[in-house]
Design an enzyme around this catalytic site. Sequence first.
Site, PDB file in Angstrom:
ATOM      1  N   LEU A  64       9.022  12.855  -6.527  1.00  0.00           N
ATOM      2  CA  LEU A  64       8.387  11.741  -7.668  1.00  0.00           C
ATOM      3  C   LEU A  64       7.793  10.509  -7.712  1.00  0.00           C
ATOM      4  O   LEU A  64       7.838  10.873  -6.213  1.00  0.00           O
ATOM      5  CB  LEU A  64       9.680  11.257  -8.374  1.00  0.00           C
ATOM      6  CG  LEU A  64      10.723  11.699  -9.130  1.00  0.00           C
ATOM      7  CD1 LEU A  64      12.226  11.096  -9.591  1.00  0.00           C
ATOM      8  CD2 LEU A  64       9.966  12.113 -10.394  1.00  0.00           C
ATOM      9  N   THR A  67       0.648  10.688  -7.160  1.00  0.00           N
ATOM     10  CA  THR A  67      -0.811  10.801  -5.845  1.00  0.00           C
ATOM     11  C   THR A  67      -0.132   9.522  -5.124  1.00  0.00           C
ATOM     12  O   THR A  67      -0.363   9.629  -4.501  1.00  0.00           O
ATOM     13  CB  THR A  67      -1.721  10.809  -6.986  1.00  0.00           C
ATOM     14  OG1 THR A  67      -2.126  11.844  -7.297  1.00  0.00           O
ATOM     15  CG2 THR A  67      -3.126  10.583  -5.707  1.00  0.00           C
ATOM     16  N   LYS A  77      -2.225   3.187   2.938  1.00  0.00           N
ATOM     17  CA  LYS A  77      -2.077   1.850   3.484  1.00  0.00           C
ATOM     18  C   LYS A  77      -1.207   1.507   4.359  1.00  0.00           C
ATOM     19  O   LYS A  77      -1.579   1.362   5.907  1.00  0.00           O
ATOM     20  CB  LYS A  77      -1.159   1.115   2.482  1.00  0.00           C
ATOM     21  CG  LYS A  77      -2.015   1.387   0.954  1.00  0.00           C
ATOM     22  CD  LYS A  77      -3.615   0.919   1.478  1.00  0.00           C
ATOM     23  CE  LYS A  77      -4.333   0.826   0.340  1.00  0.00           C
ATOM     24  NZ  LYS A  77      -4.808   2.104  -0.687  1.00  0.00           N
ATOM     25  N   SER A 171      -4.581  11.813 -12.196  1.00  0.00           N
ATOM     26  CA  SER A 171      -5.167  12.276 -12.431  1.00  0.00           C
ATOM     27  C   SER A 171      -5.447  13.416 -10.930  1.00  0.00           C
ATOM     28  O   SER A 171      -4.787  13.217 -10.407  1.00  0.00           O
ATOM     29  CB  SER A 171      -6.561  10.759 -12.396  1.00  0.00           C
ATOM     30  OG  SER A 171      -6.600  10.223 -10.892  1.00  0.00           O
ATOM     31  N   GLY A 208     -17.297   4.473  -2.140  1.00  0.00           N
ATOM     32  CA  GLY A 208     -16.598   3.847  -3.065  1.00  0.00           C
ATOM     33  C   GLY A 208     -14.919   3.523  -2.228  1.00  0.00           C
ATOM     34  O   GLY A 208     -14.973   3.406  -0.885  1.00  0.00           O
ATOM     35  N   ILE A 210     -11.903   4.756  -2.140  1.00  0.00           N
ATOM     36  CA  ILE A 210     -10.932   5.652  -1.181  1.00  0.00           C
ATOM     37  C   ILE A 210     -11.590   6.795   0.163  1.00  0.00           C
ATOM     38  O   ILE A 210     -11.492   6.291   1.285  1.00  0.00           O
ATOM     39  CB  ILE A 210     -11.263   6.779  -1.969  1.00  0.00           C
ATOM     40  CG1 ILE A 210     -10.183   6.386  -3.302  1.00  0.00           C
ATOM     41  CG2 ILE A 210     -10.484   8.224  -1.301  1.00  0.00           C
ATOM     42  CD1 ILE A 210      -9.804   7.709  -4.501  1.00  0.00           C
ATOM     43  N   GLY A 211     -13.377   6.189  -0.121  1.00  0.00           N
ATOM     44  CA  GLY A 211     -14.007   6.483   0.740  1.00  0.00           C
ATOM     45  C   GLY A 211     -14.195   5.642   1.884  1.00  0.00           C
ATOM     46  O   GLY A 211     -14.163   5.922   3.500  1.00  0.00           O
ATOM     47  N   HIS A 472       0.628 -26.104   3.713  1.00  0.00           N
ATOM     48  CA  HIS A 472      -0.665 -25.974   4.849  1.00  0.00           C
ATOM     49  C   HIS A 472      -0.336 -25.737   5.830  1.00  0.00           C
ATOM     50  O   HIS A 472       1.066 -26.529   5.858  1.00  0.00           O
ATOM     51  CB  HIS A 472      -1.576 -27.582   4.676  1.00  0.00           C
ATOM     52  CG  HIS A 472      -1.902 -27.558   5.846  1.00  0.00           C
ATOM     53  ND1 HIS A 472      -3.752 -27.329   5.670  1.00  0.00           N
ATOM     54  CD2 HIS A 472      -1.933 -28.702   6.825  1.00  0.00           C
ATOM     55  CE1 HIS A 472      -4.112 -27.929   6.993  1.00  0.00           C
ATOM     56  NE2 HIS A 472      -3.327 -28.186   7.648  1.00  0.00           N
TER      57      HIS A 472
END
Length: 495
Positions: A64, A67, A77, A171, A208, A210-211, A472
Site C-alpha cells: 500500500l 507512488t 526524501k 498517476s 522541475g 522531480i528532476g 527566539h
Amino acid sequence: MSLSRTTQLPFAKRQFFQVLARNYSNTQDADLVVIGGGPGGYVAAIKAAQLGMKTVCVEKNATLGGTCLNVGCIPSKALLNNSHYLHMAQHDFAARGIDCTASLNLPKMMEAKSNSVKQLTGGIKQLFKANKVGHVEGFATIVGPNTVQAKKNDGSVETINARNILIASGSEVTPFPGITIDEKQIVSSTGALSLGQVPKKMVVIGAGVIGLELGSVWQRLGAEVTAVEFLGHVGGMGIDGEVSKNFQRSLTKQGFKFLLNTKVMGASQNGSTITVEVEGAKDGKKQTLECDTLLVSVGRRPYTEGLGLSNVQIDLDNRGRVPVNERFQTKVPSIFAIGDVIEGPMLAHKAEDEGILCVEGIAGGPVHIDYNCVPSVVYTHPEVAWVGKAEEQLKQEGVAYKIGKFPFVANSRAKTNNDQEGFVKVLADKQTDRMLGVHIIGPNAGEMIAEATLAMEYGASAEDVARVCHPHPTLSEAFREANLAAYCGKAINNV
C-alpha cells in the site's frame, strides 16, 4: 448540525446511514470501494471507515502507499536527507570544528531508504486493520455504477458491489517520445531511486521538482549532473521568478549544470554511453551531450488505463483527467474521483485532503477546498516552498500588491546553524494587506511553509502574522519579519 472534521462520529454514522436508507437498498457488499491505496485512497478509506462506512480498498500493487510511499516522496526524501549528510561531512563539517573522513556506502544508503519505505507501507496495513478497512490486492475495473471487479495475481476475480465508488488511482510517469526507459541506464524517477552505482555523468530531462531533487541526490554522491529544461527557469510551474533565479544560482554553485530554453530531440545508446541530442528552443542551436545515465523527468499523467470508465460512460478531459464537480462527483452520481486523476496539482497532500473531504461529502457533510492554499515544496538544499500566488501571477491578474522580504543571513538561528542562504518573501494585497502568496528559499522551507498556509487559509493579513509572538531564536522569525516588512515597510533585524 453539519458534518465537519470536528463532528462526533456517532452523529456522522447516524446521518450517513439515514442517507443510505433513503437512497439505496441493503444488498451491496460495501458502502464504499476505493480504487487505489496511495495517499488519497488509503486516507479516504480510513476516514470513511471512521465515519461508519463498510469500506474496501483495492490496490493493484503488493504494498500500500502508492507512488508516494513506494517510489516517490518517501524514498526520494530518504536519499535526499542522507546524501545531504554525506555532503556536509565532506564539505561542511571542517568549518564547524568537526574533523572526520566520510565515504559513501551506497548499498547501505539504499537499505536505509528501503527500511523507511517498508515501515511506512506496513504501517498503512496496520491502520487498515485497526480501522476495519477491507483490503483486496488486485487490479480494479469498474463494470457498473455500483460494481467493481478486482483481478488478482492468481487470475481469480473478486466482485465488489458498493453503494459508492471512489477512484484514487493516481498517476504514472509521462513517457518521452522516442526514448525507451529501461530503468537501468535510461531511467524514470523509479529507476533513479535504485541505481546500483553512482553515475559518472547524468543528464536530466526536465528541471522541475522531480528532476532537481533526484539530480541533487546523485550530484551530491559524486555524479556530474546536467539538467535540460525547455522552459527558461528551474523549479517547474508555479514557482516565483525571483526565487527560481536564486534557486538556480545556488544549485549551480553546488556543481549542478543547466541548459535552459532547450529541447531534447532524441537519445541513442551505444554500450554504456548515451548520447542526447538537444536544440535551443529560441536560437535552434544544436549540441550533443554524453552520459552514462539519462533521467527522464518530464512530469506525470493520470493513471486511468483499464479502470473501465467507458463501461459507465465517463469521458476524460483533454488532459486525460476525470471530470468532477465541487463534491468530487463524476457524471455518474455514485462514482467519485480524487487526487492525480482529477484537475489540480499532483501532490500527495492535495490528494489526502480531497480524500477526506470527498468521503465527508458522501456522508452528507460540506465540501470545500481552497486550491490557492495548497503548498508546494522542493526538498533540495536549500529547500524551496511556496503557497498562494507568485509575483508573475499577480501581475498577470492586475492585482495591486506589496512585497515584504527578509533574508536568512539576518536570522539568528540561521547564523548559528551556519545555514543562512535564501530569504522569505511575502506578497500582500496593497489595499487590504491580506496575504496573497508566500515564497521561501532556505533552510527548513518545507516546514516553515505550513505556518504560511495556515495563515492564508484563515485569510490573515501581513499585520496579523507580524503581531504574533514567535519563539527566539528560530527560523520562523524570518517569516514574521517578512510580514512586518510587507505590513509597515520595514523589518526590525535587517537594514
